[in-house]
Design an enzyme around this catalytic site. Sequence first.
Site, PDB file in Angstrom:
ATOM      1  N   HIS A   1       0.837  -1.202   0.000  1.00 46.50           N
ATOM      2  CA  HIS A   1       0.000   0.000   0.000  1.00 46.50           C
ATOM      3  C   HIS A   1       0.878   1.262   0.000  1.00 46.50           C
ATOM      4  O   HIS A   1       0.696   2.152  -0.838  1.00 46.50           O
ATOM      5  CB  HIS A   1      -0.920  -0.025   1.229  1.00 46.50           C
ATOM      6  N   GLU A   2       1.824   1.312   0.918  1.00 42.32           N
ATOM      7  CA  GLU A   2       2.657   2.522   1.011  1.00 42.32           C
ATOM      8  C   GLU A   2       3.508   2.673  -0.242  1.00 42.32           C
ATOM      9  O   GLU A   2       3.679   3.772  -0.757  1.00 42.32           O
ATOM     10  CB  GLU A   2       3.531   2.501   2.265  1.00 42.32           C
TER      11      GLU A   2
ATOM     12  N   HIS B   1       1.542   4.080  -3.137  1.00 43.19           N
ATOM     13  CA  HIS B   1       1.273   5.517  -3.037  1.00 43.19           C
ATOM     14  C   HIS B   1       2.292   6.340  -3.831  1.00 43.19           C
ATOM     15  O   HIS B   1       2.035   7.492  -4.161  1.00 43.19           O
ATOM     16  CB  HIS B   1       1.327   5.983  -1.578  1.00 43.19           C
TER      17      HIS B   1
ATOM     18  N   GLU C   1      -6.398   7.416  -1.419  1.00 42.77           N
ATOM     19  CA  GLU C   1      -6.561   6.272  -0.517  1.00 42.77           C
ATOM     20  C   GLU C   1      -7.440   5.167  -1.116  1.00 42.77           C
ATOM     21  O   GLU C   1      -7.076   4.001  -1.080  1.00 42.77           O
ATOM     22  CB  GLU C   1      -7.087   6.728   0.849  1.00 42.77           C
TER      23      GLU C   1
HETATM   24  N1  SER Z   1      -1.559   8.023   4.225  1.00 44.50           N
HETATM   25  C1  SER Z   1      -1.358   6.939   5.126  1.00 44.50           C
HETATM   26  C2  SER Z   1      -1.840   5.697   4.469  1.00 44.50           C
HETATM   27  O1  SER Z   1      -2.997   5.442   4.367  1.00 44.50           O
HETATM   28  C3  SER Z   1      -1.971   7.169   6.458  1.00 44.50           C
HETATM   29  O2  SER Z   1      -3.313   6.950   6.515  1.00 44.50           O
HETATM   30  O3  SER Z   1      -1.079   5.007   3.908  1.00 44.50           O
HETATM   31 ZN    ZN Z   2      -2.840   5.080   2.140  1.00 44.91          ZN
END
Ligand code: SER
Ligand code: ZN
Length: 621
Positions: A304-305, A308, A327
């Site tokens: 997930h990270e 992003h 998100e």
């Molecule tokens: N932006 C962060 C995440 O969702 C914290 O919520 O990965």
């Molecule tokens: Zn996130």
Amino acid sequence: MRSETAQLIKLEDYKETPYVIENVSLVFKLQPEATEVISTLTLSRREGTEVGAPLELDGDELTLVSVAIDRAVLAEEAYEASPKKLVVHTPPADTFKLEVVTKVNPTTNTKLEGLYLSQGIYCTQCEAEGFRRITYYYDRPDVLSVFTTRIEADKATNPILLGNGNPKDAEDIEGTDRHFAVWHDPHPKPAYLFALVAGDLACTSEKYTTASGKPVDLNIYVEKGNEDRTDWSMDSLVRSMRWDEKVFGREYDLDVFNIVAVSAFNMGAMENKGLNIFNDKFILADSDTATDMDYEGIETVVAHEYFHNWTGNRITCREWFQLCLKEGLTVFRDQEFSSDERSRPVKRIADVIRLKSRQFPEDQGPLSHPVRPTEYKEINNFYTATVYDKGAELVRMIKTILGADGFRKGMDLYFERHDGDASTIEDFLKCFEDANQLDLSHFSLWYHQSGTPFVKANGSYDEAAKTFTLELEQNTAATPGQDEKKPFFIPIRFGLVGPNGDDLAYTSVEGAHVDGDLLHLTEDKQTVVFQGIGSKPVPSLLREFSAPVKLESTLSREDQIFLMRHDIDPFNRWQATQTLMTELLIELTNGEEPAGKDAFIEALGHMAEDENLDYAFRGFG
Ligand code: SER
Ligand code: ZN
């Protein structure tokens, strides 16, 4: 949590800042109780801003030391400073350098927002509004800038100094016990993606080469003694990077990718550019103590990270109302990654269970809000299951409606058109519309109208006419602030399962747009007639849970058992099992002997042995 009297922030009030921050140079002189932050901003007046219009920067609990413009210290009457704000009344020129020195106390910063010191490690958390606790700034996601960060600290206690971007320089500071490191991030970013870490950390490293041949150093930093528990997170990171190249055509864009795991961290993890910071429960695992669920959790959060980096960092949000833009989309991407790495049906079932247990209740209660809200008092309260998990469902529906190719075309266009932008949900949807030449305006209601639609389905077969008629109805209860609900655009994936377990083909359909196995329910009520149905089918509706709705079906117990045994959609086999199991348990608890109990148990046994289902599903089902 801010008080009831906090100011209401509205989407409709959005305005660009009067000044643009072209680049940012930050110097941190780290000290446990009095860290000095020297910020030099190159600012320019935005076109349309009046000459000399005031410059107003955000702050939070800041102590100002000095302000200068183009190296000249400002006279006291030229500005106004409080812990929450710095206003320069009449900036002098179209382009100027503002140098602001502030002092912060990392030791007493127990809010864990901004710069804090915990277990001897300096660490930051800036999303959503933590950067203003470090220095005065336009602390909002639509102000993107190139950051250079110099970190100075005591060398013995902080041998590791990390910032965003690529490492540039690192040396001892002569005549002192201190050293410094300079980091430069070439990708313009909003302040919420800023990060810094300093401490005595252990590190595990790996080399990665991107699809186009660019080398990247991967490092995971942990508190000392934990370094032998990072194998799985490193493995997850490498697989995530490969997957994003393959499935979304997205490559990593810096020379290094650093992850830091710390024990004191409010959020699960944070996607700061090139320097992800994690709560260490989402990094550390060893086979003696971690459960399968721990491993899955780590894999998901690392992915997930990492994801992003493109959905959130390269393309960010214009304001916090657009939080689902990064998100919802990134949760969808991590769900797809896990589905590809593991059992797709089991992952889907797990995500639906999570949605139904966290988001559906939220949508039914006093806190019900749209995926893209239009007002808030405290943005930290909007990191919700609706924004994240329902947000992911909306992206999934777009893919369902467009098909895999159409979805990929839309995503490609989104990356091409909006790379480097602070975007909106409207921008995002427009890319799918333009790439596929279709209109998603009805669909877009999902972003604005809260509540979980209730869908009723009733099927009947006419043997003489060889038609199957599906009566469909949708209804969404009022939610706070939205009394009247319009009908949603609900994509229903379905099959008409024939007696031998195969889906029956139809010759034509009336009453709804139906494309193959996808039906568009767009009105309050629709009667859909399928022609050319040779024998009585059992309808399998909402396959793969194709929309976040509550479906009430009128299937008989016998039909449900039939679907348990024959449906080609594993999700609906599981759903039929759940529905029946619940009914049977209730009847058994009431002392009744449930009809169909033996057939149910037999179907369950059949499912456990069905070679068409993967092992994970058979174990789960
Ligand atoms: N932006 C962060 C995440 O969702 C914290 O919520 O990965
Ligand atoms: Zn996130």
